[in-house]
Design a protein around this motif. Sequence first.
Motif, PDB file in Angstrom:
ATOM      1  N   UNK A 132      -9.828  -8.854 -27.059  1.00 41.29           N
ATOM      2  CA  UNK A 132     -10.104  -9.067 -25.640  1.00 41.29           C
ATOM      3  C   UNK A 132      -8.924  -8.609 -24.801  1.00 41.29           C
ATOM      4  N   UNK A 133      -9.210  -8.260 -23.559  1.00 40.50           N
ATOM      5  CA  UNK A 133      -8.165  -7.973 -22.568  1.00 40.50           C
ATOM      6  C   UNK A 133      -8.132  -9.152 -21.602  1.00 40.50           C
ATOM      7  N   UNK A 134      -7.049  -9.929 -21.708  1.00 44.62           N
ATOM      8  CA  UNK A 134      -6.957 -11.184 -20.964  1.00 44.62           C
ATOM      9  C   UNK A 134      -5.935 -11.042 -19.835  1.00 44.62           C
ATOM     10  N   UNK A 163      -5.954  -8.575 -29.488  1.00 42.82           N
ATOM     11  CA  UNK A 163      -6.042  -8.936 -28.073  1.00 42.82           C
ATOM     12  C   UNK A 163      -4.755  -8.565 -27.340  1.00 42.82           C
ATOM     13  N   UNK A 164      -4.894  -8.100 -26.117  1.00 48.67           N
ATOM     14  CA  UNK A 164      -3.746  -7.844 -25.237  1.00 48.67           C
ATOM     15  C   UNK A 164      -3.853  -8.757 -24.024  1.00 48.67           C
ATOM     16  N   UNK A 230      -7.135  -3.307 -11.222  1.00 48.39           N
ATOM     17  CA  UNK A 230      -6.328  -2.318 -11.940  1.00 48.39           C
ATOM     18  C   UNK A 230      -6.066  -2.724 -13.388  1.00 48.39           C
ATOM     19  N   UNK A 231      -6.238  -3.989 -13.729  1.00 43.60           N
ATOM     20  CA  UNK A 231      -5.997  -4.445 -15.100  1.00 43.60           C
ATOM     21  C   UNK A 231      -7.220  -4.265 -15.999  1.00 43.60           C
ATOM     22  N   UNK A 232      -8.392  -4.078 -15.403  1.00 39.83           N
ATOM     23  CA  UNK A 232      -9.627  -3.864 -16.173  1.00 39.83           C
ATOM     24  C   UNK A 232      -9.770  -4.935 -17.256  1.00 39.83           C
ATOM     25  N   UNK A 233      -9.624  -6.196 -16.876  1.00 39.89           N
ATOM     26  CA  UNK A 233      -9.634  -7.296 -17.832  1.00 39.89           C
ATOM     27  C   UNK A 233     -11.058  -7.686 -18.210  1.00 39.89           C
ATOM     28  N   UNK A 234     -11.204  -8.215 -19.429  1.00 34.44           N
ATOM     29  CA  UNK A 234     -12.487  -8.764 -19.872  1.00 34.44           C
ATOM     30  C   UNK A 234     -12.658 -10.192 -19.371  1.00 34.44           C
ATOM     31  N   UNK A 235     -11.550 -10.890 -19.172  1.00 36.50           N
ATOM     32  CA  UNK A 235     -11.602 -12.283 -18.764  1.00 36.50           C
ATOM     33  C   UNK A 235     -10.346 -12.602 -17.966  1.00 36.50           C
ATOM     34  N   UNK A 554     -16.675 -15.426 -23.146  1.00 33.41           N
ATOM     35  CA  UNK A 554     -16.361 -14.045 -22.732  1.00 33.41           C
ATOM     36  C   UNK A 554     -17.133 -13.031 -23.564  1.00 33.41           C
ATOM     37  N   UNK A 555     -17.199 -13.238 -24.857  1.00 34.86           N
ATOM     38  CA  UNK A 555     -17.938 -12.309 -25.720  1.00 34.86           C
ATOM     39  C   UNK A 555     -19.428 -12.317 -25.391  1.00 34.86           C
TER      40      UNK A 555
END
Length: 566
Positions: A132-134, A163-164, A230-235, A554-555
Amino acid sequence: MARHLLIPGQSMLRHLFLILSITGCASFEAAAHFGKSSVDLPAFMSPRGGSLAVSPFLNGTNNPNNGTSDTNAQREAAPAAFVGNSHFGMTHRSGSQGVSSSTTALYASVTREAAREEAIKPPPTKIKQKPLKVLFLSSDTGGGHRASAEALAKQFIRHYPGTTYDLLDVWTLDGCLPYRTLVNTYKHLSAHPRQWKILYHLSNTLPYELIVDIHSTLTCERKIRRRIASYDADVIVSVHPTMNNVPMIATRKISKALGKYIPFFTVVTDFGSGHCTWFQKGVDKMYVASERIRRLARRRGSTPKENLIMSGLPIRRDFAIHAESMGDRTLEAGKRYQQKIRKELGLDPSKKTILVMGGGEGVGSLSTIVDALYAKFYEDGIDANICVVCGRNEKLHADFLSRNWTERVADLLKKASRRSFWAFLFGKKQNPAPISNPGQVEVVPLSFVTNMADYMVAADILVSKAGPGTIAEAAAVGLPVMLTSFLPGQEAGNVEIVLDGKFGDFQSHPTKIADGVACWLKDSDLWKEMSRAASEVGKPNAASDIVLDIGRITLECMEKNKMGDD
């Protein structure tokens, strides 16, 4: 009183705005075009659509700060690599953690923890686990927020390998005045409790909240939206009271523009008191540490019951490992484990151990508290280690190292004897009675501690200010607490958590602090009751449980987004 209300070079109006930029930027939905209802999302993106029920392991029946050390690294079985960036105006952080060798007992505790997590896993789903991108939203107004974010980040890395994560302070980077000055303003106000108290309570009102809601949305939302996008986060996970209303509005608008739903969660990092700006009814889930905070969220934020999760405060995984390995510290097995940790820290395992803290900067009347503890233990014949966390206060650390305790305690006892009623009445100087069996006391000054879990396990009693993270950590390992001070408004409820939980007391005078601690050490039955009461409050696995729940939701959202694209 007026002199306590002024900061040089600032008007009262600006000062009022500043306090809310610290405690929260807005939470009340002023009007539909400012609130969450203005963003119409497709049905498949709705946070209320699909099966977003609470995981069975977050119903309050299961329980997991900042920085690591060599000792911590040995106990933290982390994936091969991770990336973490900091945007609090501090340095870029990137690196890897490997699995180091450890003792058989610690590996056994990790195995037991893995078995526990296996037992509490929710029913299997068809959704594949993936990185995930948190994006964490926080600010360095005190160390607790960053500590909670990093505790959660490590659990994301552990449960979702690859995850990042990023840590973002939207107000420092994109806020207008007065919001972008919140870090420096916090430092000033926390050093002036009277100013803090007045302004905290003024800002914790509905009219003020409404004004700042409208002002911060009109002036800052667009820039904050661009920054978050700009972070294009998943959550997105907020761990700070100022990072809820405007960032959530921005996130909903980003979701609408991109055609995909980005879930937004709040993890409340206060324990007994919470500013109204924490509580939003539009978040996907809000994780709280106590019944007091849950009631505040319902009353002040109208947060739906189904979105409120009693999880506990997220703390470092070290505490969960220690809690599992030690068990009940009042039993023989727990005592043996405690003595083992004391030996690792270079402490005399046969002595009672007191851990004294005053915050990361070594603030508070640490010197006088330590003096009082030393004199009391010496006088009462209590053999003890007094470990003092001086933080970044190098002057205090050096003073403790060079202090002649024999002369100092003699002077303290003389002064105490001269304060008797008859000495005061007749002006007679009385020498203290000779002590037949003085206690053997050793003061161990510590700099900025990164292996706090080790020292809390080694200690018998914690003496500290009423910080929520510190109390949560102590409770996680069954450590009784003597509270010495609190920040008005924000930390007042934390004192009630300890008193109502019956695992500590509050005293502000050094002599009374020392008397109370000595009483607990001499009354083993009372100390055992307090330790077990602390364990009842503690939730050492909170960070892990929160992350598993956020990750699952999130998933599911990502899967729905994918189905919507198809």
